[in-house]
Write a protein that holds these residues in place. Structure first.
Motif, PDB file in Angstrom:
ATOM      1  N   ALA A  98       8.679   4.465  -5.580  1.00 51.59           N
ATOM      2  CA  ALA A  98       9.397   4.944  -5.123  1.00 51.59           C
ATOM      3  C   ALA A  98       9.149   6.426  -5.346  1.00 51.59           C
ATOM      4  N   ASP A  99       8.107   7.728  -5.384  1.00 51.25           N
ATOM      5  CA  ASP A  99       7.261   8.384  -5.055  1.00 51.25           C
ATOM      6  C   ASP A  99       7.084   8.735  -3.448  1.00 51.25           C
ATOM      7  N   ASP A 100       6.683   7.527  -2.715  1.00 50.38           N
ATOM      8  CA  ASP A 100       6.064   7.311  -1.456  1.00 50.38           C
ATOM      9  C   ASP A 100       7.946   6.975  -0.473  1.00 50.38           C
ATOM     10  N   PHE A 101       8.671   6.548  -1.353  1.00 48.10           N
ATOM     11  CA  PHE A 101       9.597   6.388  -0.455  1.00 48.10           C
ATOM     12  C   PHE A 101      10.871   7.315  -0.073  1.00 48.10           C
ATOM     13  N   GLY A 119       0.758  -0.834  -0.137  1.00 51.12           N
ATOM     14  CA  GLY A 119       0.007  -0.084   0.188  1.00 51.12           C
ATOM     15  C   GLY A 119       0.679   1.695   0.269  1.00 51.12           C
ATOM     16  N   VAL A 120       0.475   2.261  -0.855  1.00 53.07           N
ATOM     17  CA  VAL A 120       1.137   3.371  -0.545  1.00 53.07           C
ATOM     18  C   VAL A 120       0.137   5.000  -0.038  1.00 53.07           C
ATOM     19  N   LEU A 121       0.383   5.911   0.495  1.00 54.35           N
ATOM     20  CA  LEU A 121       0.076   7.329   0.295  1.00 54.35           C
ATOM     21  C   LEU A 121      -0.675   7.312  -0.895  1.00 54.35           C
ATOM     22  N   GLY A 122      -2.285   7.220   0.182  1.00 56.37           N
ATOM     23  CA  GLY A 122      -3.490   8.010  -0.358  1.00 56.37           C
ATOM     24  C   GLY A 122      -3.850   9.000   0.049  1.00 56.37           C
ATOM     25  N   VAL A 123      -3.100   9.990   0.637  1.00 55.87           N
ATOM     26  CA  VAL A 123      -3.870  10.729   0.701  1.00 55.87           C
ATOM     27  C   VAL A 123      -3.258  12.531   0.353  1.00 55.87           C
ATOM     28  N   PRO A 124      -3.757  13.546   0.152  1.00 57.57           N
ATOM     29  CA  PRO A 124      -2.604  13.864  -0.419  1.00 57.57           C
ATOM     30  C   PRO A 124      -1.911  15.406   0.170  1.00 57.57           C
ATOM     31  N   THR A 125      -1.927  14.927   1.242  1.00 50.74           N
ATOM     32  CA  THR A 125      -1.290  16.139   2.497  1.00 50.74           C
ATOM     33  C   THR A 125      -0.756  15.227   3.266  1.00 50.74           C
ATOM     34  N   CYS A 126       0.257  15.512   3.915  1.00 50.83           N
ATOM     35  CA  CYS A 126       0.692  14.214   4.639  1.00 50.83           C
ATOM     36  C   CYS A 126       2.046  15.508   5.768  1.00 50.83           C
ATOM     37  N   THR A 127       1.694  15.948   7.069  1.00 52.49           N
ATOM     38  CA  THR A 127       2.539  16.543   7.645  1.00 52.49           C
ATOM     39  C   THR A 127       2.791  16.333   9.148  1.00 52.49           C
ATOM     40  N   PRO A 128       3.530  14.790   9.448  1.00 59.32           N
ATOM     41  CA  PRO A 128       3.772  14.227  10.552  1.00 59.32           C
ATOM     42  C   PRO A 128       4.135  15.274  11.548  1.00 59.32           C
ATOM     43  N   ALA A 141      12.104  12.967   2.296  1.00 60.89           N
ATOM     44  CA  ALA A 141      11.587  14.047   2.421  1.00 60.89           C
ATOM     45  C   ALA A 141      11.287  14.755   4.107  1.00 60.89           C
ATOM     46  N   ARG A 142       9.932  14.107   4.285  1.00 62.76           N
ATOM     47  CA  ARG A 142       9.224  14.416   5.458  1.00 62.76           C
ATOM     48  C   ARG A 142      10.431  14.159   6.936  1.00 62.76           C
ATOM     49  N   ASP A 143      10.802  13.451   6.689  1.00 57.70           N
ATOM     50  CA  ASP A 143      11.714  12.738   8.050  1.00 57.70           C
ATOM     51  C   ASP A 143      12.926  13.422   7.479  1.00 57.70           C
TER      52      ASP A 143
END
Length: 192
Positions: A109-112, A69-78, A117-119
């Protein structure tokens, strides 16, 4: 409701993040829970939800381990760097490794790279595991001691690595146990 995936929960906007918060509150009020060691995994839609929980509940969840499974939401800001170990097969026909614009799925690849980047990872990925058809690559120098790992199964299907084969969903590798690998990862990444 994991965003881009799947079914009625996603199409009707079920508040599964609220449900997980309430579930954690209920369990923590009744049982002895180490709140620094709450981890999330899931496969397929559960993998998508693992990503979403990592984005939205980083204050409650120590690390995530999505499978297929990959990220399925448009915004991810942990709220903090989120340790991630992700397992995915290159021949997954339900959640394609290269993504699917028609289904609204980003590529693995984009998920990875997105989690790196977020981390705030500062290195380039290095090989941290290789056996047969499985290669794991990791960003090891990330903010807050996080790590971002992707374990790719060459020709792997929509299956749990090291799990029970389901031939209709494609090839299942025995060269890694996702269960054992994620448990080791979780032990190394409690909530700060």
């Amino acid at each position: 409701n994991a965003g881009a995936c799947c079914g009625t929960a996603a199409s009707t906007g079920v508040d599964d993040i609220g449900f997980v918060k309430d579930l954690l509150d209920a369990v923590e009020s009744k049982l002895c829970v180490d709140t620094h060691r709450v981890f999330v995994t899931g496969m397929s839609n559960g993998g998508f939800l693992s990503h979403r929980i990592g984005c939205e509940l980083a204050d409650r969840v120590a690390a995530i381990a999505p499978v297929a499974g990959v990220l399925g939401v448009p915004t991810c800001t942990p709220s903090r760097p989120m340790p991630v170990i992700h397992f995915h097969g290159t021949a997954d026909t339900l959640v394609p490794y290269d993504g699917s614009a028609a289904m609204g799925f980003i590529s693995v690849a984009d998920d990875f790279s997105g989690w790196a980047a977020r981390d705030a990872c500062t290195d380039t990925p290095s090989t941290t595991y290789s056996m047969g058809d499985v290669t794991c690559s990791s960003y090891l120098h990330c903010g807050g001691g996080a790590q971002v790992t992707l374990c790719t199964v060459q020709n792997g299907g929509h299956t749990w690595p090291g799990g029970t084969p389901v031939p209709t969903l494609g090839y299942t590798t025995t060269n890694i146990s996702a269960t054992d690998a994620m448990w080791s990862f979780f032990q190394a990444h409690p909530l700060p």
